[in-house]
Structure formats: structure tokens, C-alpha cells
Design a protein around this motif. Structure first.
Motif, short mmCIF file in Angstrom:
data_model
loop_
_atom_site.label_atom_id
_atom_site.label_comp_id
_atom_site.label_asym_id
_atom_site.label_seq_id
_atom_site.Cartn_x
_atom_site.Cartn_y
_atom_site.Cartn_z
N GLN A 255 55.44 -2.75 -23.36
CA GLN A 255 55.27 -3.09 -21.95
C GLN A 255 53.95 -3.79 -21.69
O GLN A 255 53.92 -4.85 -21.09
N GLU A 256 52.88 -3.18 -22.15
CA GLU A 256 51.56 -3.71 -21.78
C GLU A 256 51.21 -4.95 -22.58
O GLU A 256 50.71 -5.92 -22.03
N ASP A 257 51.43 -4.90 -23.88
CA ASP A 257 51.02 -6.04 -24.70
C ASP A 257 51.99 -7.20 -24.57
O ASP A 257 51.60 -8.34 -24.38
N PHE A 258 53.26 -6.90 -24.72
CA PHE A 258 54.22 -8.00 -24.79
C PHE A 258 54.94 -8.27 -23.47
O PHE A 258 55.69 -9.23 -23.37
N GLY A 259 54.71 -7.41 -22.51
CA GLY A 259 55.27 -7.66 -21.20
C GLY A 259 56.78 -7.48 -21.12
O GLY A 259 57.43 -8.13 -20.31
N TYR A 296 53.20 -6.65 -36.31
CA TYR A 296 52.20 -6.20 -35.33
C TYR A 296 52.22 -4.67 -35.26
O TYR A 296 51.19 -4.03 -35.13
N HIS A 316 41.80 -3.08 -33.36
CA HIS A 316 42.50 -3.92 -32.40
C HIS A 316 42.81 -3.09 -31.15
O HIS A 316 43.08 -1.90 -31.26
N PRO A 317 42.73 -3.71 -29.96
CA PRO A 317 42.96 -2.93 -28.73
C PRO A 317 44.26 -2.13 -28.78
O PRO A 317 44.32 -1.00 -28.25
N VAL B 211 44.88 -11.45 -32.68
CA VAL B 211 44.48 -11.78 -31.31
C VAL B 211 44.87 -10.63 -30.39
O VAL B 211 45.70 -9.79 -30.72
N PHE B 212 44.24 -10.65 -29.24
CA PHE B 212 44.55 -9.66 -28.22
C PHE B 212 45.74 -10.16 -27.40
O PHE B 212 45.79 -11.32 -27.03
N VAL B 213 46.70 -9.29 -27.17
CA VAL B 213 47.84 -9.69 -26.33
C VAL B 213 47.92 -8.79 -25.12
O VAL B 213 47.72 -7.58 -25.21
N LYS B 214 48.26 -9.42 -24.00
CA LYS B 214 48.42 -8.63 -22.79
C LYS B 214 49.54 -9.25 -21.98
O LYS B 214 49.52 -10.46 -21.73
N ALA B 215 50.50 -8.44 -21.63
CA ALA B 215 51.64 -8.88 -20.82
C ALA B 215 52.27 -10.16 -21.39
O ALA B 215 52.60 -11.08 -20.65
N GLY B 216 52.40 -10.20 -22.68
CA GLY B 216 53.10 -11.33 -23.28
C GLY B 216 52.24 -12.56 -23.52
O GLY B 216 52.71 -13.55 -24.05
#
Lengths: 543, 504
Positions: A255-259, A296, A316-317, B211-216
């Protein structure tokens, strides 16, 4: 007369040999208690007749089935029961009489398999949520290519697999399944053309997979080196916690990373869960993108002989956030419940991960002195000793890194990567019945994740019993008005699944599908709007 | 049947039909780099057509050879620089070069000519895309940074710059993705040029959590943007090639261009699979099943090892069979002899088993059976070093692969010793080559060692041309050269063999 494979029958927990039946006197209520071998087959025929032709009339007996497979107990409510159930009891009682004869045994098995087969028919006819399955895959009320060009593969009872099946409507799908009675249905990708016509294309480029949900498979067998309670296909409440924490991590990251928003978690029927990420963007991913997202999530990889966490620092975050989620689980569900370093060999492997030799030796000495020391205490020892002994060579950062690695190794999701990487990989459909456990592959409500109990999932047997209990209650109440089942039709048609414990699962699935369809509609509308005003877009791009 | 008659369609000038105004007949080339999205429309002479294509092909072939030889990017750049200047110069706009336009036009046109030549088969398309990407990367890296930025802006890649505010807000997360260690990198984050893209555009960065990913959205630092440009280049080229291949059958062409194009694509095939197996590769050599044992002295290590394993176990596993079978086919063993060879080598199994399980495979490799395309192309072509090095790494029990790459140093040393390489200097050199992943160099080193006398004589006599002394990048080339060298001057083979043994 349906054919069925004896092997399948053996997997059925309801099978006589795997179940110990408490004989009830009313078990003899079968039309005629068989005494000869030939009768058994006729018997099965009759069962069929009963199932198809009539509404089962209520009968009093109760039964408790204990299936020893997987050390799982399927406890049934023992209120009231139905004729169908009696029929099985009847067959089981046959078995008791005929155990000495191999031949008879076989025939009894066939009969039981046939009965299981009939049970499956009831399931597909009355419980399987055809409508929502259709909407889920179709993303719209009207049949679209998403559904029409979707591959289904049906696993028949003779172990044949029919691949590349496709259906233009939900109804045709239902009819075909009822005709073939597959014991397992798998869902494949949407193709560029109708999968049934695939052979009519000359070049392979005309028939290509286009889209499929992004799937993940978490299997508890992959946790064998960190779980102490069970092994292989067995699970218990303790190790189910691994799945729970895996779902939390995956869900948050997706949800948060890939939306992604439309993520359906489905219990796979025995020892794992499947995730279906249904967002349009996820469905359109290509193989290399699927591979990227899989790696990932790939932190604990068992490829290089023995599982090792190998990650870069700084974290990594995604990993630092996952650690936050997993910290408490590690304390409670791993250290306390699993007690992973109880035996010296396992404790030794923990020691190997301590970066400093002085500290390692100190810990080893201490633990050897008290071999029964619990894992929680051992874990605490690491920090305690590190502070007091103040080893000259110890770098606190290294220790922290090592401890993080240990936590990740024991808690981070372990995925079966093959499932996620390929667009054309097939995955078992939700709501299919697992042949081994008889449990239905129900969706898991992620808002109530901790409450999900894999041992409490509805089984086909249970459903049949429940619906009869319901009918009985209804009949008892309405008998005065109309007499019998027809009264149901008067005001509100109650679906069969609504009368059983399957209800919350299908309702959850329905709400999931509704939300997905709503989003899908909005995307279409939005796209149309975008096409109308291309001028604006060009301007914004001019940076 | 419903199609428009080919000849009638020819009447329409596609330029007039498709483009109302052929304005870019005079294409302007504002940037040095080119994504080749617009096909050229101006007229050029037939000579130019051929010459430009050959020049570009030369560059591409050289680039491919560099990758075969495992050259590092720096080495490749050094190697390519003079060649590029000679055949395909491309100067920066700032250089003020007088014929900028001519250079860029040549680059543009030659690219599109080669597209035509290499669109026909999947294999060619893939290779073309790969080397074109390599060429593009090379130029991209050497481009002036300001011009490069200007060029990237024209690409419309859907990049969104990250605002200062957002940078500040996400600094802790972003900081974790720009380097190793725990240094103070807050400032670095602010200095870096970040941009936001859909994560699906940068799968390779997602894959390693780089890399950092956020909301796609992936937050890509400026330093990693190159990979995105290259990805975009490859992807667009792949799609364009696919389209070209579909249009190719409808290329209504008089017979002026087709021969040139065919010739070009054949030249390109050369380094990889020139050993089609049809006809004897070497004149005068007796290449029969019975003679293989004798010939195996000329085999490179990979094949010698396969041969030894085959003799030892009377069996080879699938990929070993494939690698060795195709090699033998490449040295000129015909189908009949091949069947005899394999039948007699697998001497622990019955005729029946052989016919059932292996016969078909041998015939398939020769294109004797199998689908239409397999038969037409005459089966597989022998594996090149590139293929052996990169595909199907051997597992336990396998004998295929490249010993220099897939063996441990101990095993490799004992294999080499068994083959007569005992000179510690050579062994040390092999070790170094292996460690720096230059497996070709190791193989060539061994070759030169084993044939040092013959090579010296050949050089003195001027028998071998320079081309014949280049690095070997194909096992069959190894065999051919070894055989020719050892049989130079038609000396009796036994004597030569004695020499080798004495050297050992």
C-alpha cells in the motif's frame, strides 16, 4: 455415474479410513443397511438420487468426525443433522463390517469418493459465489474481455488438468464447472484473445498473456528452519503467527510503497496464504516488473545454502519500517511462543551471527551453564553482556546490524517467488476446497487479521450440516404458515451461503469486489476526461 | 485473398499518403544523441546507403566483441574511441564542428538501414537492440553534461522533479538510498537532483531496493537516471524493431536494396554462428566418429573436458550433450557420423534406449527433424563462448560450461595439467584472468601456450594473417586454428602430437 480417483478420496478427511466415526444408532437409518458387497455401489447411486432429487429431510443423529490428517480436528456442532450425513455414517459403518475384505474396502472407498463427489456438486451448486467471482475477474457488471479472455484451468478427479478454458459469462462458467466437477480451479492470465482459440493463431505473438493480478504465495513450509512447533505441511496456531506478520508487512509495503489498494488475502486451505493484488496497475505489470517487485521483497533468501539475511546498510526505508512492525511479533510470537534457541544446536547458530568473538564466547559460556534458558532470556543476554563486559573490539553498530538480521530472519515474509514472477503463472482460485483438509480457501479479512483462525475455516462437511440446521430451524418456525421450504421465497430469498458460516467470508469478498469495481469505473471515467483535454497536459510537461 | 494487390499498392507514394507535409525531409539534429524515433525521409545515394551501413556495422561488431571479451567499460571506451572517430564520428554541438549535420545524418540513416537489415529474426533483433544500446550508452556517458540534460528533457520521459520541500520532508528516507555507511548525508540529499517516476519504469532499481518508493513513485537520484534513459532507449527500440519486422514482408523493393540488406545481416551473424555445420570446416581433415579421439587434442578445454567425461562415464547430461554435439557438428561431423559417434559413446545402454531417448535429439540438432523452422535453419548452430559463458550454468554432475568460468581454481588447474599445461607462469596468468573474469583471455593464453612453436613459425613465415591471430571467441574457431597450426606444412600428425607431449 461420476468417476473419481481413489487417491483423491484418500485425501478427503471425511474418508472412513482417515476418520473415526462415533457411531450413532440412527446411522442405520440408511435405506437398507448393506450386507453384501454389491449393495454398496447401488447405495452410492441412491445417495446421488437423494442429493439431486430431494431436499434432505431432517434427521436427529449427530456425529463428530475426527480427521487425523494434519493433526487437525474438525469439530462439528452436534445439534442436529441431515440425511446426507447419515448416509456417510452408513457407509462408514459398512467399512467396519468389511474391513477384512480388500475388495470390499475398495468398493467402499469408491462409494465414499462418490459421496464426496456429490458433496462437491452441492458446493458448486449452492455455495460457490459465482456472481462475485465473475465480478472480481471482470471488473464490471457486463462481461468484458477481462473475463472472456481469462484462462481457467480445471483439475479433474482423474488427475487430468484442462488448461486454457474460458467462458463468456459467469453462467457458462458455472455450468461447465458443474458438468466437469473439478476438484480444483486455477486462475490464469487474461490473454490477447480467447484462450480456447489459441490454436487458430499462426504466430505466437497473436496469443500472449496480457494481464493478471500480481500474486504472492506465503507457505509455512518455507519457515521450517525457524519454527519449532511443526514441520512440513503441518501447522498450528503458533506458527500461523508467521503468516499473520508476513501479511502485515506485505500489506503495508504494497500500500505505502507501491500504492496498491485492492489486495485480497486468501487462505490456501492448508498451510499458507495467497495474495491477489487486483489494482489495474498491478494487473498490467510485465514479467520483469513482477520479478523486480518480488526481489524487492526478497530479504531472507534460502538459495545460497542455509537462509541468510544479506542487506545493505543503511537500511532501506521499507526494511526499517518492516522491522518496526515485526519487533513486537518477534518478542511475542517468536521468542516466547517458538522458543527458537532452546536446543544447543540452534543456539549455536545464533552465536555464529554475533559479530564479536569475545562476546560470543561469553554468551556461549553462560548458556552452556544453564542449558534450559529460554530464548527470551538468551536474547536479553546479548545486550546485557555487551554492555557489562564492554568488549574492546565490539562495535555497537555491528551488533545492532546483526540483531536486526536475526529479527528479519525469523519474522520477515518468505515468499514463493515462482508464483509472483510470471504473468502466466496459474494460481488456485479463492473458494476452492482444499482436497487434503476439506477447508474452503476463504479470503482473510485483513481488518481482523489476528482473529483469523485457519482451524475454524468452514469445511464442506460443516456447510452441509449448517444449512440443514438452518433449514430445520426455519421449517420449525414457518411450518405453521406455509409448511416447508417454499416459505423462503415469499419475501426475501436467502442465499444458501447466507445460512452458513461461509457468510462473513463471502460478504467480505463482496465488499472487496464492490470497492474494486468502483475504482475501476473511476479510472475509466478519468481516462476519458484526460483524453479530452490534452492541451493542459502538454503545458505541464514543459519544464 | 482480400489483400490489395501488391503491385497496385506500390503506386501510392507512402510519403505523400502518410504525411501531408514532408517537412522533416530536412531533418534538423539539435542534439548529438538520438533516440531514433523519426525515420529519415531524404534521398541518399545507393553508395551512401551501403557505405554508411557498413561503417556502423563495423562499430557494432566491434562493440559486441568487446562484450564477448569481458572488457570493462573503461577498456571498451578506450578501445572504441579511435574506431568511432574513424567510422562514425559524432561531435558535440559545442565543438563547433563544420559538418555536424552530416555526421548526425549519417548516424541517423545508418541506424535505420541496419534496422531493416536486422529486423527479420528474433535473434537478430535482440542482438541489434543490445549492441545499439551499448553504443548509445557509450555516447551518453561521454556526452557533455549540459547537452545531455537538454537532450533528456526532450525525451518526454514523464519524469517529475522533486521539489525542495519534498526533498526536505523525505530526507531521512532518501538518504538511505544514496550511498553506503552512516555518514552525514542530509546535505547530499539536498544537493542531488531527484526525480519521481512510476516504479514500473525502473524495475532494476526496485529490484535491489536501490531507490526509495512511495505510493508507486520511485525517487531516483540524478546519478541513476542514466539507467532509466537506457531502459527507455532499449524499450522503444525493441518495439520499433518488432513493428519493422512486421512491415518487412510488405517492403516492396526492387532488387537494389534487398541484396545489400541481406549481405549486411549475414555479416553481422558472423562472430556468433559462422559454423553452420554444413560442409567440412577444414579441408583435408578426416572428421569421422572414429577419429574424434584423435582430434580431441585440438579441442578447447570446455570440449576436451566434455570428451573426457563422455569417455569416462559413457554418458553426458542434457546440456553437455547439446554443447558437445553442436561443437562436433561445427567441426564438420555429419549427421550420420554423429549418430555413430553418440551411439558408440553411450555404450552402456541398449540400442532401444538410444533410439528412444537420444536419436531424436541428435537428429534435431542437425535440423533433420523438428518443426519447419528448425529444419529450414538446419538445426541449432554451435555454441559460442558467449553462450557457454552466460547460459545454463552447470550444476553438480554436469560437464558442460566453460572450465575457466565454472570450475574452481583447483579443478581448473588439474584439468590444465592433465592437458599438458604445467608452466607455472601460464597457470598463474590463467588464475589472474579467471579472477578478473576474463575467461577468453585465459583460454587464449592456454591456446598460445600450447601452440607457441607453431605460432612463432606461422608468424615468421607470414602464413597466418592478422585476422587469424585475433582473440578466439568461439570453441570451433579454437579447433580450426589449432588444427591448422598443428598440421601446417602437412607434417604427419603423430609427430606434432609428440611435440605437444614433450612440451608438457
Amino acid at each position: 455415474m461420476p468417476h473419481s480417483d481413489p487417491r483423491t478420496a484418500e485425501e478427503d478427511p471425511n474418508h472412513p479410513s482417515a476418520a473415526q466415526m462415533e457411531e450413532e444408532p440412527a446411522a442405520a437409518a440408511v435405506s437398507s443397511p448393506p450386507v453384501e458387497e454389491d449393495v454398496v455401489m447401488a447405495e452410492a447411486g441412491e445417495i446421488q438420487g437423494v442429493v439431486e432429487g430431494t431436499k434432505p429431510a431432517a434427521e436427529p443423529p449427530s456425529a463428530q468426525i475426527e480427521a487425523d490428517e494434519d493433526r487437525i480436528q474438525i469439530k462439528q456442532e452436534t445439534k442436529s443433522d441431515i440425511k446426507l450425513e447419515n448416509l456417510f455414517d452408513g457407509i462408514d459403518s459398512d467399512e467396519d463390517e468389511f474391513t477384512s475384505s480388500n475388495n470390499a474396502q475398495q468398493e467402499v472407498e469408491t462409494a465414499a469418493a462418490d459421496a464426496a463427489f456429490e458433496l462437491l456438486r452441492i458446493y458448486y451448486q449452492r455455495f460457490f459465489p459465482w456472481r462475485y467471482m465473475f465480478q472480481w475477474l471482470n471488473h464490471s457488471p457486463v462481461p468484458t474481455k477481462d473475463f472472456k479472455h481469462r484462462e481457467f484451468s480445471l483439475w479433474l478427479h482423474n488427475d487430468a488438468v484442462m488448461r486454457y478454458q474460458s467462458y463468456t459469462t459467469a453462467d457458462l462458467f458455472r455450468k461447465d464447472v458443474l458438468r466437469l466437477m473439478p476438484r480444483r480451479i486455477e486462475i490464469g492470465p487474461v490473454y490477447t484473445a480467447d484462450p480456447r482459440d489459441r490454436k487458430t493463431f499462426r504466430n505466437s505473438t497473436a496469443f500472449q498473456p496480457l494481464a493478471k493480478e500480481l500474486c504472492f504465495d506465503i507457505d509455512l513450509t518455507d519457515y521450517d528452519d525457524v519454527r519449532t512447533c511443526c514441520e512440513g505441511a503441518n501447522i498450528c496456531h503458533k506458527c500461523w503467527k508467521f503468516t499473520t506478520m508476513a501479511i502485515k508487512v506485505m500489506e503495508t509495503a504494497l500500500q505505502e510503497d507501491f500504492g496498491f489498494h485492492h489486495i485480497l488475502w486468501v487462505y490456501s486451505g492448508r498451510r499458507g496464504v495467497h495474495a491477489w493484488v487486483c489494482d489495474r496497475k498491478a494487473r498490467m505489470l510485465e514479467d520483469h516488473q513482477r520479478k523486480a517487485i518480488t526481489s524487492y521483497f526478497d530479504v531472507v533468501s534460502g538459495k545460497q545454502g542455509g537462509t541468510r539475511v544479506n542487506i545493505r546498510r543503511p537500511l532501506h526505508p521499507h526494511l526499517s519500517r518492516s522491522l518496526d512492525i515485526l519487533k513486537d511479533h518477534f518478542q511475542q510470537d517468536v521468542l516466547e511462543l517458538q522458543d527458537p534457541w532452546k536446543i544447543p544446536e540452534r543456539a549455536e547458530s545464533l552465536l555464529q551471527q554475533i559479530p564479536d568473538s569475545e562476546l560470543r564466547e561469553a554468551l556461549r559460556k553462560k548458556w552452556e551453564a544453564s542449558p534450559e534458558r529460554a530464548s527470551t532470556a538468551k536474547w536479553a543476554d546479548i545486550d546485557a553482556l555487551a554492555q557489562t563486559s564492554a568488549s574492546s573490539t565490539l562495535d555497537p553498530k555491528d551488533l545492532l546490524d546483526a540483531k536486526q538480521d536475526v529479527v528479519l530472519e525469523h519474522t520477515y515474509p518468505r515468499l514463493d517467488t515462482a508464483v509472483s514472477q510470471k504473468l502466466n503463472h496459474l494460481l488456485k482460485s479463492p473458494f476452492v476446497i482444499h482436497p487434503g483438509t476439506g477447508r474452503i480457501c476463504v479470503p482473510i479479512d485483513k481488518n481482523n487479521l489476528d482473529a483469523f483462525d485457519p482451524f475454524n475455516v468452514p469445511t464442506l462437511q460443516g456447510l452441509v450440516r449448517e444449512i440443514d440446521a438452518w433449514n430445520e430451524g426455519e421449517n420449525g418456525g414457518d411450518a405453521a404458515q406455509d409448511g416447508g421450504g417454499s416459505s423462503q421465497d415469499v419475501r426475501h430469498v436467502v442465499q444458501d451461503w447466507e445460512k452458513t458460516s461461509l457468510k462473513p467470508y463471502i460478504e467480505y469478498f463482496r465488499s472487496f469486489v464492490t470497492a474494486l469495481m468502483k475504482d475501476e469505473r473511476e479510472i475509466t471515467v478519468k481516462r476519458e476526461r484526460e483524453e479530452e483535454e490534452p492541451e493542459v497536459k502538454v503545458e505541464s510537461l514543459d519544464f | 485473398m482480400n489483400r490489395i494487390d501488391v503491385k497496385r499498392r506500390n503506386v501510392l507514394d507512402h510519403r505523400k499518403k502518410q504525411f501531408a507535409d514532408p517537412s522533416y525531409k530536412e531533418t534538423q539534429y539539435p542534439h548529438r544523441l538520438n533516440f531514433y524515433s523519426t525515420p529519415p525521409t531524404a534521398d541518399i545515394t545507393l553508395e551512401q546507403f551501403e557505405q554508411w551501413a557498413i561503417d556502423r556495422l563495423r562499430i557494432l561488431a566491434e562493440l559486441e566483441a568487446c562484450s564477448f571479451r569481458n572488457k570493462t567499460p573503461a577498456e571498451t571506451e578506450a578501445h572504441m574511441k579511435p574506431l568511432l572517430e574513424k567510422y562514425l564520428p559524432l561531435s558535440a554541438s559545442s565543438s563547433g564542428h563544420s559538418n555536424l549535420h552530416a555526421q548526425r545524418q549519417k548516424d541517423h540513416y545508418s541506424h535505420f538501414i541496419l534496422r531493416l537489415a536486422f529486423a527479420s529474426t528474433e535473434d537478430l533483433r535482440r542482438r541489434f537492440t543490445r549492441v545499439e544500446t551499448m553504443l548509445f550508452r557509450l555516447r551518453f556517458q561521454t556526452d557533455d553534461s549540459r547537452e545531455r540534460a537538454a537532450f533528456v528533457r526532450t525525451l518526454n520521459l514523464d519524469w517529475e522533479p522533486v521539489s525542495e520541500e519534498e526533498k526536505r520532508a523525505l530526507a531521512p528516507q532518501l538518504a538511505t538510498t544514496i550511498g553506503f555507511g552512516y555518514g552525514k548525508r542530509a546535505q547530499q540529499v539536498m544537493d542531488e537532483d531527484w526525480c519521481k517516476v512510476d516504479w514500473i519504469r525502473v524495475p532494476d532499481l526496485i529490484e535491489g531496493r536501490k531507490v526509495f518508493v512511495k505510493a508507486g513513485k520511485a525517487y531516483v537520484p540524478g546519478s541513476a537516471q542514466q539507467s532509466m534513459v537506457l531502459n527507455a532507449f532499449t524499450k522503444r527500440l525493441e518495439q520499433a524493431m518488432e513493428l519493422t519486422s512486421r512491415a518487412l514482408p510488405r517492403l516492396d523493393e526492387d532488387d537494389r536494396l534487398t541484396p545489400i540488406l541481406n549481405h549486411l545481416s549475414k555479416n553481422f551473424i558472423a562472430p556468433d554462428s559462422s559454423y553452420s555445420g554444413s560442409g567440412p570446416a577444414i579441408e583435408g581433415a578426416e572428421i569421422t566418429a572414429r577419429n574424434i579421439d584423435n582430434l580431441s587434442q585440438h579441442f578447447p578445454m570446455c570440449m576436451a573436458h566434455l570428451h573426457r567425461s563422455l569417455r569416462r562415464d559413457s554418458h553426458l547430461r542434457h546440456f553437455g550433450r547439446l554443447q558437445y554435439m553442436l561443437f562436433l557438428k561445427g567441426i564438420g561431423l555429419n549427421l550420420e557420423e554423429s549418430l555413430i559417434f553418440w551411439r558408440s559413446s553411450f555404450n552402456k545402454i541398449t540400442d532401444d534406449t538410444f533410439n528412444k531417448e537420444y536419436r531424436y535429439n541428435v537428429r534435431y540438432s542437425y535440423g533433420d527433424v523438428g518443426g519447419d523452422s528448425n529444419r529450414r535453419s538446419g538445426g541449432h548452430s554451435p555454441y559460442s563462448c558467449q553462450k557457454i559463458l552466460t547460459e545454463h550454468a552447470p550444476g553438480p554432475g554436469d560437464a558442460h560450461g566453460c572450465p575457466y568460468r565454472h570450475f574452481s581454481m583447483e579443478n581448473l588447474t588439474s584439468l590444465l595439467r592433465a592437458s599438458g599445461v604445467t608452466d607455472p607462469q601460464v597457470l598463474h596468468g590463467v588464475k589472474e584472468d579467471k579472477e578478473s573474469q576474463k575467461y577468453h583471455m585465459a583460454c587464449n593464453r592456454v591456446f598460445e601456450h600450447l601452440h607457441r612453436k607453431e605460432l612463432k613459425r606461422a608468424k615468421d613465415d607470414g602464413v597466418m594473417t592478422a585476422a587469424q591471430l585475433e582473440t578466439i571467441v568461439h570453441p570451433n574457431e579454437y579447433f580450426k586454428r589449432s588444427y591448422l597450426l598443428k598440421n601446417m606444412g602437412k607434417q604427419p600428425q603423430s609427430q606434432q602430437q609428440g611435440d605437444v607431449k614433450m612440451e608438457g
